[in-house]
Design a protein around this motif. Structure first.
Motif, PDB file in Angstrom:
ATOM      1  N   SER A  84       0.831  -1.214   0.000  1.00  0.00           N
ATOM      2  CA  SER A  84       0.000   0.000   0.000  1.00  0.00           C
ATOM      3  C   SER A  84       0.861   1.259   0.000  1.00  0.00           C
ATOM      4  O   SER A  84       0.523   2.252  -0.657  1.00  0.00           O
ATOM      5  CB  SER A  84      -0.938   0.020   1.210  1.00  0.00           C
ATOM      6  N   HIS A 133      -2.892  -1.837 -10.039  1.00  0.00           N
ATOM      7  CA  HIS A 133      -3.653  -1.367  -8.885  1.00  0.00           C
ATOM      8  C   HIS A 133      -4.807  -0.485  -9.374  1.00  0.00           C
ATOM      9  O   HIS A 133      -4.603   0.415 -10.201  1.00  0.00           O
ATOM     10  CB  HIS A 133      -2.763  -0.569  -7.936  1.00  0.00           C
ATOM     11  N   ASP A 173      -9.810  -1.327 -13.881  1.00  0.00           N
ATOM     12  CA  ASP A 173     -11.025  -2.087 -14.159  1.00  0.00           C
ATOM     13  C   ASP A 173     -10.676  -3.298 -15.021  1.00  0.00           C
ATOM     14  O   ASP A 173      -9.551  -3.443 -15.501  1.00  0.00           O
ATOM     15  CB  ASP A 173     -12.093  -1.206 -14.812  1.00  0.00           C
ATOM     16  N   ASN A 174     -11.650  -4.156 -15.219  1.00  0.00           N
ATOM     17  CA  ASN A 174     -11.428  -5.416 -15.922  1.00  0.00           C
ATOM     18  C   ASN A 174     -10.946  -5.210 -17.357  1.00  0.00           C
ATOM     19  O   ASN A 174     -10.061  -5.925 -17.830  1.00  0.00           O
ATOM     20  CB  ASN A 174     -12.712  -6.259 -15.888  1.00  0.00           C
ATOM     21  N   ALA A 222      -0.092  -9.449 -11.833  1.00  0.00           N
ATOM     22  CA  ALA A 222      -0.891  -9.517 -10.612  1.00  0.00           C
ATOM     23  C   ALA A 222      -1.697  -8.235 -10.469  1.00  0.00           C
ATOM     24  O   ALA A 222      -1.367  -7.201 -11.062  1.00  0.00           O
ATOM     25  CB  ALA A 222       0.016  -9.695  -9.395  1.00  0.00           C
ATOM     26  N   THR A 223      -2.748  -8.333  -9.682  1.00  0.00           N
ATOM     27  CA  THR A 223      -3.480  -7.144  -9.266  1.00  0.00           C
ATOM     28  C   THR A 223      -3.408  -7.076  -7.747  1.00  0.00           C
ATOM     29  O   THR A 223      -3.289  -8.109  -7.078  1.00  0.00           O
ATOM     30  CB  THR A 223      -4.961  -7.183  -9.698  1.00  0.00           C
ATOM     31  N   THR A 224      -3.488  -5.878  -7.231  1.00  0.00           N
ATOM     32  CA  THR A 224      -3.473  -5.740  -5.782  1.00  0.00           C
ATOM     33  C   THR A 224      -4.836  -6.153  -5.224  1.00  0.00           C
ATOM     34  O   THR A 224      -5.865  -6.037  -5.894  1.00  0.00           O
ATOM     35  CB  THR A 224      -3.177  -4.291  -5.353  1.00  0.00           C
ATOM     36  N   THR A 225      -4.801  -6.651  -4.001  1.00  0.00           N
ATOM     37  CA  THR A 225      -6.028  -6.995  -3.279  1.00  0.00           C
ATOM     38  C   THR A 225      -5.946  -6.337  -1.909  1.00  0.00           C
ATOM     39  O   THR A 225      -4.873  -5.856  -1.505  1.00  0.00           O
ATOM     40  CB  THR A 225      -6.152  -8.515  -3.086  1.00  0.00           C
ATOM     41  N   GLY A 226      -7.043  -6.347  -1.188  1.00  0.00           N
ATOM     42  CA  GLY A 226      -7.026  -5.819   0.172  1.00  0.00           C
ATOM     43  C   GLY A 226      -5.965  -6.486   1.019  1.00  0.00           C
ATOM     44  O   GLY A 226      -5.270  -5.837   1.811  1.00  0.00           O
ATOM     45  N   THR A 227      -5.797  -7.774   0.840  1.00  0.00           N
ATOM     46  CA  THR A 227      -4.789  -8.519   1.603  1.00  0.00           C
ATOM     47  C   THR A 227      -3.381  -8.191   1.122  1.00  0.00           C
ATOM     48  O   THR A 227      -2.495  -7.887   1.921  1.00  0.00           O
ATOM     49  CB  THR A 227      -5.044 -10.035   1.495  1.00  0.00           C
ATOM     50  N   SER A 228      -3.158  -8.230  -0.195  1.00  0.00           N
ATOM     51  CA  SER A 228      -1.795  -8.010  -0.697  1.00  0.00           C
ATOM     52  C   SER A 228      -1.290  -6.603  -0.389  1.00  0.00           C
ATOM     53  O   SER A 228      -0.080  -6.399  -0.245  1.00  0.00           O
ATOM     54  CB  SER A 228      -1.703  -8.306  -2.191  1.00  0.00           C
ATOM     55  N   LEU A 229      -2.188  -5.649  -0.263  1.00  0.00           N
ATOM     56  CA  LEU A 229      -1.771  -4.284   0.061  1.00  0.00           C
ATOM     57  C   LEU A 229      -1.140  -4.197   1.453  1.00  0.00           C
ATOM     58  O   LEU A 229      -0.374  -3.274   1.727  1.00  0.00           O
ATOM     59  CB  LEU A 229      -2.949  -3.318  -0.047  1.00  0.00           C
TER      60      LEU A 229
END
Length: 136
Positions: free
Chosen positions: A39, A63, A66-67, A88-95
């Protein structure tokens, strides 16, 4: 904050190709960010200085895209033929993870899927329900 692409492992000329090809901003992530939370890297991307060419593998981390943009980024990067790239895309967890931990996880996932692809291809080569143990 709009969508952005973070890159690791690319040479300077490759980064320039990415910047020209992509419709979203591309930011190099230098090695000094490896212990930062993802983050923090995302938040400070525009302020980072230094080369992304410090890792042996190439990563494109998207980050807040959109799709349709995600598909466009993957298609565009692949069309540049820059070698094997991990997307990869960021996720709530990966941040919340350290960048280095995320990169290690992405490499492990990449190896798993590479092995699974190989196993599927090998299974397709088999002619019947039994293993081909060879004929003498």
């Amino acid at each position: 904050m709009g969508g952005r692409v973070l890159v690791v492992g690319f040479m300077p000329d490759e980064v320039e190709k990415l910047r020209k090809a992509l419709s979203v901003p591309v930011f190099e992530v230098p090695e000094y960010c490896r212990d930062w939370a993802v983050s923090e890297v995302v938040d400070k991307a525009a302020e980072l200085s230094g080369s992304s060419y410090w890792h042996l593998r190439k990563f494109v981390i998207m980050h807040a895209v959109d799709n349709e943009t995600l598909k466009e980024v993957i298609r565009s990067v692949k069309s540049l033929n820059l070698g094997r790239v991990i997307f990869a895309t960021t996720t709530g967890t990966s941040l919340t993870w350290k960048l280095e931990d995320l990169l290690n996880e992405l490499m492990a996932e990449d190896e798993y899927f590479k092995a699974a692809r190989w196993a599927r291809e090998e299974a397709k080569k088999r002619k019947g329900p039994f293993l081909d143990i060879g004929k003498k």
